[in-house]
Design an enzyme around this catalytic site. Structure first.
Site, PDB file in Angstrom:
ATOM      1  N   GLU A 171      -5.000   1.656   2.618  1.00  0.00           N
ATOM      2  CA  GLU A 171      -4.941   0.518   3.542  1.00  0.00           C
ATOM      3  C   GLU A 171      -5.081   0.974   4.986  1.00  0.00           C
ATOM      4  O   GLU A 171      -5.712   0.298   5.812  1.00  0.00           O
ATOM      5  CB  GLU A 171      -3.622  -0.241   3.361  1.00  0.00           C
ATOM      6  N   GLU A 172      -4.493   2.143   5.279  1.00  0.00           N
ATOM      7  CA  GLU A 172      -4.475   2.610   6.668  1.00  0.00           C
ATOM      8  C   GLU A 172      -5.850   3.054   7.162  1.00  0.00           C
ATOM      9  O   GLU A 172      -6.021   3.297   8.355  1.00  0.00           O
ATOM     10  CB  GLU A 172      -3.462   3.753   6.831  1.00  0.00           C
TER      11      GLU A 172
ATOM     12  N   HIS B 195       3.511   2.965  12.967  1.00  0.00           N
ATOM     13  CA  HIS B 195       2.587   3.932  13.558  1.00  0.00           C
ATOM     14  C   HIS B 195       3.201   4.662  14.756  1.00  0.00           C
ATOM     15  O   HIS B 195       2.511   5.417  15.440  1.00  0.00           O
ATOM     16  CB  HIS B 195       1.259   3.271  13.988  1.00  0.00           C
TER      17      HIS B 195
ATOM     18  N   ASP C 214      -0.234   4.426   1.049  1.00  0.00           N
ATOM     19  CA  ASP C 214      -0.512   5.420   2.092  1.00  0.00           C
ATOM     20  C   ASP C 214       0.174   5.053   3.396  1.00  0.00           C
ATOM     21  O   ASP C 214       0.566   3.902   3.624  1.00  0.00           O
ATOM     22  CB  ASP C 214      -2.024   5.576   2.312  1.00  0.00           C
TER      23      ASP C 214
ATOM     24  N   HIS D 150       0.842  -1.202   0.000  1.00  0.00           N
ATOM     25  CA  HIS D 150       0.000   0.000   0.000  1.00  0.00           C
ATOM     26  C   HIS D 150       0.870   1.243   0.000  1.00  0.00           C
ATOM     27  O   HIS D 150       1.977   1.255   0.556  1.00  0.00           O
ATOM     28  CB  HIS D 150      -0.988   0.004   1.167  1.00  0.00           C
TER      29      HIS D 150
ATOM     30  N   ASP E  11       6.289   0.528   7.459  1.00  0.00           N
ATOM     31  CA  ASP E  11       4.877   0.258   7.131  1.00  0.00           C
ATOM     32  C   ASP E  11       4.418   1.145   5.982  1.00  0.00           C
ATOM     33  O   ASP E  11       3.880   2.223   6.218  1.00  0.00           O
ATOM     34  CB  ASP E  11       4.027   0.508   8.379  1.00  0.00           C
TER      35      ASP E  11
ATOM     36  N   GLU F   6       2.101  -7.384   3.587  1.00  0.00           N
ATOM     37  CA  GLU F   6       2.985  -6.926   4.656  1.00  0.00           C
ATOM     38  C   GLU F   6       2.891  -7.771   5.926  1.00  0.00           C
ATOM     39  O   GLU F   6       1.868  -8.386   6.218  1.00  0.00           O
ATOM     40  CB  GLU F   6       2.660  -5.470   5.007  1.00  0.00           C
TER      41      GLU F   6
END
EC number: 3.5.1.14
Length: 450
Positions: free
Chosen positions: A168-169, A409, A103, A101, A134, A196
């Site tokens: 995705e997030e 994150h 984003d 992804h 990520d 992932e």
């Protein structure tokens, strides 16, 4: 005689230059590889306003450099799904999909020691950037592995696809979910999906065969309103607090299994209260001498596909939100409730034994790359892999980052350049193994060994 010696020396020099030139082509300067990674990291694709157009331009430029076929689809305007293809010699075989992804999650810039979109490389070789773990690392490692394979002259038997998806997030509903529902995806004839995983603080890489499904629950309590000084039975607040205590006990019982080492975090049901709403607002805060007639609380519940969902639903309706205490829980009956079963009614998980040749090939490839693979796990969070697994496809979550703290994150997210480079070599072996796999040849080899 002197002339022929000189000619011989020139010839030797020419051969040396040819050798080192070809070696340089096959083994590119690591600084160029890291530089490309940094360029991708420097594109601010943080939610809620990702720079998807800039990311798409960069990804397509990498595809052109590698002579990969490309197409861009916007199932939702402004949210491109980029699909790249390396055609195999036998495109009739099920293909390989390498998903990532574009984003990333938002940042609190003032809490970072380096700018989160500068991709700062420190003296220890750590690259600080949002997305370094990520999961922009994985997307670029796909590219770099293909670059190495092409330089070595490798030709895939199966077709290889790379997908770069948005959102995705925030659930992937406008990205991977719409992608897998499309005719574009159906025509890919996908046999295996890689997506992932997580970093690993030790020397063992982590791979994930399933993930917990989110159930977002809102419990509402009702009761008699009245003066703040009067005692009532079964007020809204009292009823809700009884539910919260019941939830707390269940949460503690699940957490104790993790603390005792009896189960992994992804193998238990997690419940966390995320909001509490009650009271009558006033200009200065809340009315203090009025007991509210309603109160509610929200819970983020994550359910592993190995658990019994019906048992959990009974617990919710009988213990956490019983009608006998004037309790209700949102119709749906949840704000979000993802099934733990795929469209065929089977638990959403990918086999990690000999019944799944893709898993065996992954293990072999990691060994060939001198890596170590730990015990397969259920991921405690959610990724786009679930959208593929829900359609019955095998999907493995894997991010080759060993000896790395888990910082997705988090503030100061980073990945060491040496780990990044090692991960490329791991993907070289995985892609080579997957793209060369033809089932009948493996069966014949097994018979010969017997």
């Amino acid at each position: 005689m002197e002339l022929s010696c000189r000619a011989f020396l020139y010839y030797c020099c020419f051969l040396s230059l040819l050798f080192f030139s070809s070696k340089a082509t096959a083994e590119e300067d690591p600084s160029a590889i890291i530089s490309r990674f940094q360029r991708y990291l420097q594109i601010d694709t943080a939610q809620p306003s990702p720079q998807y157009a800039q990311a798409a331009d960069f990804i397509l430029s990498q595809a052109r450099d590698l002579s990969l076929e490309s197409q861009t689809k916007e199932f939702v305007q402004g949210k491109p799904v980029i699909l790249l293809k390396w055609l195999g010699s036998n495109p009739e075989l099920p293909s390989i999909l390498l998903n990532s992804h574009t984003d990333v999650v938002p940042v609190e810039q003032e809490k970072w020691s380096h700018h989160p979109f500068e991709a700062h490389l420190d003296r220890q070789g750590n690259i600080y950037a949002r997305g370094s773990q990520d999961m922009k690392c994985v997307g670029m490692q796909y590219f770099e592995a293909i670059r190495k394979l092409k330089a070595s002259g490798f030709e895939p038997v199966r077709s290889i696809y790379l997908s770069f998806v948005p959102d995705e997030e925030i659930g992937g509903h406008d990205g991977a979910e719409k992608f897998v529902d499309s005719d574009v995806f159906k025509n890919l004839n996908v046999g295996i999906v890689l997506d992932e995983g997580l970093a690993s603080p030790d020397e063992y890489y982590r791979a994930y065969y399933a993930e917990r499904c989110p159930w977002w629950l809102v419990i509402k309590a009702n009761g008699q309103p009245g003066h703040g000084a009067k005692l009532y039975d079964n007020t809204a607040m009292e009823n809700l607090l009884k539910s919260i205590e019941s939830v707390r006990r269940f949460r503690a019982s699940q957490f104790d299994l993790v603390k005792a080492g009896l189960k992994g975090e992804g193998e238990v049901v997690s419940v966390n209260m995320v909001f509490l709403k009650a009271g009558t607002p006033s200009p200065t805060g809340f009315v203090m001498n009025l007991q509210p007639s309603e109160a509610e609380a929200g819970f983020d519940i994550r359910v592993p596909p190995t658990d019994d969902p019906e048992s959990l639903e009974r617990r919710i309706s009988e213990e956490w939100a019983p009608a006998s205490r004037n309790m209700t829980f949102e119709l749906g009956q949840f704000k979000q409730k993802v099934s733990v079963h795929d469209k065929f009614g089977k638990p959403i998980l990918t086999a990690t034994d000999s019944s799944n040749p893709w898993w065996t090939l992954l293990e072999e490839a990691i060994r060939k790359a001198n890596g170590k693979l730990g015990k397969p796990k259920i991921l405690f969070g959610s990724t786009d892999a679930r959208h593929f697994r829900q359609r019955g496809l095998p999907a493995i979550g894997f991010s080759p980052m060993a000896n790395t703290p888990i910082l997705l994150h988090d503030h100061n997210e980073f990945l060491n350049k040496d780990e990044y480079l090692k991960g490329i070599d791991v993907y070289v072996e995985i892609i080579k193994s997957y793209a060369s796999y033809v089932e009948h040849t493996r069966k014949e080899a097994s018979r010969d060994e017997l």
